[in-house]
Scaffold this active site. Structure first.
Site, PDB file in Angstrom:
ATOM      1  N   LYS A  22       0.639  10.120  -8.674  1.00  0.00           N
ATOM      2  CA  LYS A  22       0.256   9.504  -7.392  1.00  0.00           C
ATOM      3  C   LYS A  22       1.500   9.286  -6.546  1.00  0.00           C
ATOM      4  O   LYS A  22       1.517   9.612  -5.362  1.00  0.00           O
ATOM      5  CB  LYS A  22      -0.410   8.156  -7.649  1.00  0.00           C
ATOM      6  CG  LYS A  22      -0.547   7.269  -6.424  1.00  0.00           C
ATOM      7  CD  LYS A  22      -1.236   5.940  -6.680  1.00  0.00           C
ATOM      8  CE  LYS A  22      -0.319   4.870  -7.184  1.00  0.00           C
ATOM      9  NZ  LYS A  22       0.494   4.190  -6.174  1.00  0.00           N
ATOM     10  N   ASN A  23       2.563   8.762  -7.163  1.00  0.00           N
ATOM     11  CA  ASN A  23       3.745   8.372  -6.398  1.00  0.00           C
ATOM     12  C   ASN A  23       4.660   9.538  -6.067  1.00  0.00           C
ATOM     13  O   ASN A  23       5.686   9.353  -5.422  1.00  0.00           O
ATOM     14  CB  ASN A  23       4.505   7.266  -7.132  1.00  0.00           C
ATOM     15  CG  ASN A  23       3.724   5.955  -7.093  1.00  0.00           C
ATOM     16  OD1 ASN A  23       2.712   5.860  -6.383  1.00  0.00           O
ATOM     17  ND2 ASN A  23       4.148   4.983  -7.862  1.00  0.00           N
ATOM     18  N   CYS A 118       1.346  -7.059   0.229  1.00  0.00           N
ATOM     19  CA  CYS A 118       0.262  -6.749  -0.714  1.00  0.00           C
ATOM     20  C   CYS A 118       0.376  -7.782  -1.835  1.00  0.00           C
ATOM     21  O   CYS A 118       1.244  -8.643  -1.833  1.00  0.00           O
ATOM     22  CB  CYS A 118       0.400  -5.330  -1.250  1.00  0.00           C
ATOM     23  SG  CYS A 118       1.737  -5.144  -2.410  1.00  0.00           S
ATOM     24  N   ARG A 123       6.895  -6.659   0.710  1.00  0.00           N
ATOM     25  CA  ARG A 123       7.058  -5.211   0.984  1.00  0.00           C
ATOM     26  C   ARG A 123       7.666  -4.921   2.360  1.00  0.00           C
ATOM     27  O   ARG A 123       7.084  -4.236   3.183  1.00  0.00           O
ATOM     28  CB  ARG A 123       5.715  -4.493   0.828  1.00  0.00           C
ATOM     29  CG  ARG A 123       4.894  -4.837  -0.395  1.00  0.00           C
ATOM     30  CD  ARG A 123       5.526  -4.436  -1.718  1.00  0.00           C
ATOM     31  NE  ARG A 123       5.660  -3.023  -1.938  1.00  0.00           N
ATOM     32  CZ  ARG A 123       4.712  -2.243  -2.489  1.00  0.00           C
ATOM     33  NH1 ARG A 123       3.563  -2.753  -2.783  1.00  0.00           N
ATOM     34  NH2 ARG A 123       4.934  -0.961  -2.681  1.00  0.00           N
ATOM     35  N   ASP A 309       6.457  -0.440 -12.736  1.00  0.00           N
ATOM     36  CA  ASP A 309       5.037  -0.059 -12.764  1.00  0.00           C
ATOM     37  C   ASP A 309       4.478  -0.019 -14.176  1.00  0.00           C
ATOM     38  O   ASP A 309       3.275   0.189 -14.346  1.00  0.00           O
ATOM     39  CB  ASP A 309       4.833   1.305 -12.095  1.00  0.00           C
ATOM     40  CG  ASP A 309       5.106   1.241 -10.611  1.00  0.00           C
ATOM     41  OD1 ASP A 309       5.224   2.304  -9.984  1.00  0.00           O
ATOM     42  OD2 ASP A 309       5.233   0.118 -10.077  1.00  0.00           O
ATOM     43  N   ARG A 401      -7.331   3.348  -7.466  1.00  0.00           N
ATOM     44  CA  ARG A 401      -6.213   3.764  -6.605  1.00  0.00           C
ATOM     45  C   ARG A 401      -5.243   4.657  -7.366  1.00  0.00           C
ATOM     46  O   ARG A 401      -4.596   5.519  -6.795  1.00  0.00           O
ATOM     47  CB  ARG A 401      -5.457   2.515  -6.113  1.00  0.00           C
ATOM     48  CG  ARG A 401      -6.243   1.634  -5.178  1.00  0.00           C
ATOM     49  CD  ARG A 401      -5.354   0.605  -4.531  1.00  0.00           C
ATOM     50  NE  ARG A 401      -4.203   1.253  -3.896  1.00  0.00           N
ATOM     51  CZ  ARG A 401      -3.235   0.583  -3.287  1.00  0.00           C
ATOM     52  NH1 ARG A 401      -3.268  -0.743  -3.245  1.00  0.00           N
ATOM     53  NH2 ARG A 401      -2.237   1.202  -2.723  1.00  0.00           N
TER      54      ARG A 401
HETATM   55  C1  EPZ Z   1       7.395   2.685  -4.805  1.00  0.00           C
HETATM   56  O1  EPZ Z   1       7.109   1.636  -3.886  1.00  0.00           O
HETATM   57  C2  EPZ Z   1       6.109   2.887  -5.595  1.00  0.00           C
HETATM   58  N1  EPZ Z   1       5.049   3.308  -4.689  1.00  0.00           N
HETATM   59  C3  EPZ Z   1       5.722   1.597  -6.309  1.00  0.00           C
HETATM   60  O2  EPZ Z   1       4.563   1.858  -7.100  1.00  0.00           O
HETATM   61  C4  EPZ Z   1       6.864   1.209  -7.240  1.00  0.00           C
HETATM   62  O3  EPZ Z   1       6.552  -0.014  -7.872  1.00  0.00           O
HETATM   63  C5  EPZ Z   1       8.167   1.061  -6.427  1.00  0.00           C
HETATM   64  O4  EPZ Z   1       8.432   2.297  -5.719  1.00  0.00           O
HETATM   65  C6  EPZ Z   1       9.363   0.759  -7.315  1.00  0.00           C
HETATM   66  O5  EPZ Z   1       9.519   1.761  -8.267  1.00  0.00           O
HETATM   67  C7  EPZ Z   1       5.000   4.595  -4.288  1.00  0.00           C
HETATM   68  O6  EPZ Z   1       5.827   5.408  -4.666  1.00  0.00           O
HETATM   69  C8  EPZ Z   1       3.873   4.972  -3.381  1.00  0.00           C
HETATM   70  P1  EPZ Z   1      10.780   0.232  -3.133  1.00  0.00           P
HETATM   71  P2  EPZ Z   1       8.182   1.293  -2.696  1.00  0.00           P
HETATM   72  O7  EPZ Z   1      11.001   0.578  -1.710  1.00  0.00           O
HETATM   73  O8  EPZ Z   1       8.744   2.554  -2.184  1.00  0.00           O
HETATM   74  C9  EPZ Z   1      12.196  -4.010  -1.576  1.00  0.00           C
HETATM   75  C10 EPZ Z   1       2.402   1.524  -7.917  1.00  0.00           C
HETATM   76  O9  EPZ Z   1       1.949   0.645  -8.674  1.00  0.00           O
HETATM   77  N2  EPZ Z   1      12.385  -3.311  -0.293  1.00  0.00           N
HETATM   78  O10 EPZ Z   1      11.643   0.851  -4.182  1.00  0.00           O
HETATM   79  O11 EPZ Z   1       7.534   0.372  -1.753  1.00  0.00           O
HETATM   80  C11 EPZ Z   1      10.705  -4.185  -1.890  1.00  0.00           C
HETATM   81  O12 EPZ Z   1      10.206  -5.335  -1.249  1.00  0.00           O
HETATM   82  C12 EPZ Z   1       3.357   1.145  -6.795  1.00  0.00           C
HETATM   83  O13 EPZ Z   1       2.167   2.750  -8.028  1.00  0.00           O
HETATM   84  C13 EPZ Z   1      13.013  -3.987   0.751  1.00  0.00           C
HETATM   85  O14 EPZ Z   1      13.420  -5.143   0.619  1.00  0.00           O
HETATM   86  O15 EPZ Z   1       9.272   0.512  -3.545  1.00  0.00           O
HETATM   87  C14 EPZ Z   1      10.683  -4.307  -3.379  1.00  0.00           C
HETATM   88  O16 EPZ Z   1      10.977  -5.634  -3.752  1.00  0.00           O
HETATM   89  C15 EPZ Z   1       3.545  -0.351  -6.685  1.00  0.00           C
HETATM   90  N3  EPZ Z   1      13.164  -3.354   1.938  1.00  0.00           N
HETATM   91  C16 EPZ Z   1      11.817  -3.386  -3.822  1.00  0.00           C
HETATM   92  O17 EPZ Z   1      12.665  -3.209  -2.663  1.00  0.00           O
HETATM   93  C17 EPZ Z   1      12.731  -2.069   2.144  1.00  0.00           C
HETATM   94  O18 EPZ Z   1      12.922  -1.523   3.256  1.00  0.00           O
HETATM   95  C18 EPZ Z   1      11.341  -2.026  -4.314  1.00  0.00           C
HETATM   96  O19 EPZ Z   1      10.793  -1.379  -3.225  1.00  0.00           O
HETATM   97  C19 EPZ Z   1      12.089  -1.401   1.078  1.00  0.00           C
HETATM   98  C20 EPZ Z   1      11.935  -2.044  -0.138  1.00  0.00           C
END
Ligand code: EPZ
Length: 423
Positions: A22-23, A118, A123, A309, A401
Site C-alpha cells: 500500500k505504502n 488522524c 501529521r 507500522d 484500508r
Molecule cells: C508514511 O507516513 C506511511 N504512510 C505511514 O504508514 C508510516 O507510519 C510512516 O510513513 C512512517 O514510516 C504512507 O506511506 C502512505 P512521515 P508519512 O512523514 O509519510 C512527522 C500506515 O499505517 N512529520 O515519515 O506521513 C509526522 O508527524 C501508515 O500504513 C512532520 O513533523 O510519515 C510523524 O510524527 C501510518 N512534518 C513523523 O514525522 C512533516 O512534514 C513520521 O512521518 C512530515 C512528517
C-alpha cells in the site's frame, strides 16, 4: 459497519501470499501526473486507500482503469489538469498530500487541501512545504488549502536538509524534483523500501535519480518523462503482520513473496523473542522455537529500524510473552490506542506517554473490542487468534484500508475467523 469474529486456539499451518505494498502504491500513483504517456502499475493491492487515491487522481483529470480484480492500474494523464485537490477527498487519506509535488512539477501551481490530523497524530506537512519552498515554490495556507506556485513557472533544484527522515516528504520532493530545472539533493532522506520502489519506477519513466535507499538522494531534473510499466514491491508491513500469526498461535506458516531484506530489524526482534524465520524458495517460513515467546524491548525508528507500522502487532505478541517488554513509539505521538483494547482482553499494559510496558500473561481472553486505526485493527485480530474464547473486532473499515482478504488469508492457514455484516 462490519465486524470480525475470531475464535482463538487454532495452530496455524500453510501459506499466505503477500500483496503489493500500500505504502509503495500510494506514492507511485501520483507519478502519472508527471507524464502525458501511460503509467501502468502491476501487483497493486486492492484496498480502500488505493480507491481513494484513484478517486483523487481522477478528480485531477487522470484516466485510471483498474484491471485484473484491482491488481493492475492502467493510468494516463494527458490534456487539461485540474490542480485543485479537494478537502472532501484529501481528508479521507493523508497520503493524498503526495499530489502536491507532482502537480507543482507538471503545472507550476497547485491548491491542495491540508489532510488534517488522524487518529495516530497531527501529521503536519512542514518538511514537505519547506523543501518545496527551497525549490522555488511560494506556498500559502488559506482556508485549509496549501496554495502553491512555482516562481517563474518551474521548480528549480536545491540542496535540502531534512530535520527528520520523513517518508512522505522524501516522496513528494523526489516526485517534484524529476522535472525541476537543475539537480536536487535530499540529505537525511527516508530509506524505506517504498522509496527505492518509487525511484525504480521514476527511473523507468526516464528520471535521473541516485542514492535511493541511502540518506542522500540526488535527482537531476529532466524536461519530460515517458510512460512505463512497474511492479509494486511486496508489502513489508503485511508481511510482518502475518509473520506474527504463527508466532502468536503456534504452527508453521510460509509467507509467499516475503523477503528478509524487507523486514531486517523486525526479524532481529522476532529472533530474540524465540521465533524462527527461514528463507525458502518462495518466501519466508515462520514458527516458534518453543512453547512461549520471550519478552523483548522495541523502539520504533525510521527504516532500517523497527517499523512503527508493526508496533501494534508486536505488542499483541508480547502480551503473552514470558517476561516484561518495553515498547517505545518514537515516530507518532499517539499510536498506543490498541493498548486499552488489548487490556480488555486481559493484557497487562502500562502506557506512559510514548512508552508502553507490557507484562506478559499466560493467555488473553476473547472480548468485544474496537478498531481505532489501521494497524491497531489487525493487532486485535492477532490477539484474538490466540485468546481463549471469542473476540469481536468492530469498525473493521479501518482494516480494509490496508489489508486485502485478511479473513480469507487467515482462514487459509486454519484460523477460526469470519466477517459479519452489522447494520
Ligand atoms: C508514511 O507516513 C506511511 N504512510 C505511514 O504508514 C508510516 O507510519 C510512516 O510513513 C512512517 O514510516 C504512507 O506511506 C502512505 P512521515 P508519512 O512523514 O509519510 C512527522 C500506515 O499505517 N512529520 O515519515 O506521513 C509526522 O508527524 C501508515 O500504513 C512532520 O513533523 O510519515 C510523524 O510524527 C501510518 N512534518 C513523523 O514525522 C512533516 O512534514 C513520521 O512521518 C512530515 C512528517
Amino acid at each position: 459497519m462490519d465486524s470480525i469474529l475470531v475464535r482463538g486456539g487454532s495452530e496455524l499451518n500453510g501459506q499466505i501470499p503477500i500483496a503489493g505494498a500500500k505504502n509503495a502504491c500510494l506514492p507511485l500513483m501520483p507519478a502519472t501526473l508527471l507524464s502525458e504517456e501511460p503509467l501502468t502499475l502491476t501487483n497493486a493491492p486492492r484496498l480502500s486507500d488505493i480507491r481513494t487515491m484513484t478517486e483523487l487522481l481522477q478528480s485531477l483529470g487522470a484516466e485510471i482503469t483498474s484491471l485484473q480484480d484491482g491488481h493492475v492500474l492502467a493510468m494516463s494523464c494527458h490534456g487539461d489538469i485540474n490542480t485543485h485537490a479537494d478537502y472532501d477527498i484529501v481528508r479521507k487519506m493523508r497520503a493524498s498530500n503526495l499530489v502536491l509535488g507532482p502537480l507543482l512539477a507538471r503545472e507550476g501551481h497547485a491548491e491542495v487541501s491540508l489532510p488534517g490530523g488522524c487518529a495516530i497524530g497531527a501529521r503536519p506537512m512542514d518538511i514537505h512545504t519547506d523543501g518545496l519552498t527551497q525549490m522555488g515554490a511560494e506556498i500559502d495556507l488559506r482556508d485549509g488549502y496549501l496554495h502553491a506556485k512555482a516562481q517563474g513557472g518551474r521548480l528549480k533544484g536545491a540542496v535540502i536538509d531534512f530535520p527528520f527522515a520523513s517518508v512522505g516528504a522524501t516522496e513528494n520532493i523526489m516526485l517534484a524534483a524529476t522535472l525541476a530545472k537543475g539537480t536536487t539533493v535530499i540529505n537525511n532522506a527516508a530509506r524505506e523500501p517504498e522509496i527505492i520502489d518509487l525511484a525504480r519506477c521514476l527511473r523507468a519513466m526516464g528520471a535521473h535519480i541516485d542514492g535511493d535507499g541511502t540518506s542522500t538522494i540526488a535527482i537531476e531534473g529532466v524536461d519530460r518523462l515517458h510512460g512505463a510499466t512497474h511492479p509494486v514491491v511486496a508489502d513489508r508491513i503485511e508481511l510482518g503482520t502475518y509473520m506474527l500469526a504463527p508466532a502468536i498461535c503456534g504452527g508453521e506458516v510460509e509467507l509467499l513473496g516475503g523477503k528478509l531484506e524487507l523486514v531486517g530489524a523486525f526479524c532481529e526482534k522476532l529472533d530474540a523473542a524465540g521465533i524462527e524465520v527461514t528463507e525458502t524458495a518462495r518466501g519466508l517460513k515462520v514458527k516458534r522455537r518453543n512453547g512461549r515467546v520471550s519478552a523483548v524491548d522495541v523502539t520504533t525508528e525510521p527504516f532500517p529500524g523497527f517499523p512503527t507500522d508493526l508496533q501494534a502487532q508486536m505488542m499483541a505478541l508480547l502480551c503473552t510473552a514470558d517476561g516484561t517488554s518495553v515498547l517505545e513509539e518514537k515516530i507518532f505521538e499517539n499510536r498506543f490506542m490498541h493498548a486499552p483494547e488489548l487490556i480488555r482482553m486481559g493484557a497487562k499494559i502500562d502506557v506512559q506517554g510514548g512508552q508502553a510496558t507490557v507484562t506478559g500473561v499466560e493467555k488473553l481472553k476473547g472480548a468485544p473490542v474496537m478498531a481505532t486505526d489501521l494497524r491497531a485493527s489487525v493487532s486485535l485480530i492477532l490477539a484474538g487468534l490466540a485468546a481463549e474464547g471469542e473476540t469481536k473486532v468492530s469498525r473493521v473499515y479501518h482494516l480494509d484500508r490496508g489489508y486485502e482478504h485478511v479473513v480469507a488469508k487467515l482462514r487459509g492457514v486454519g484460523a477460526n475467523i469470519e466477517r459479519i455484516k452489522e447494520s
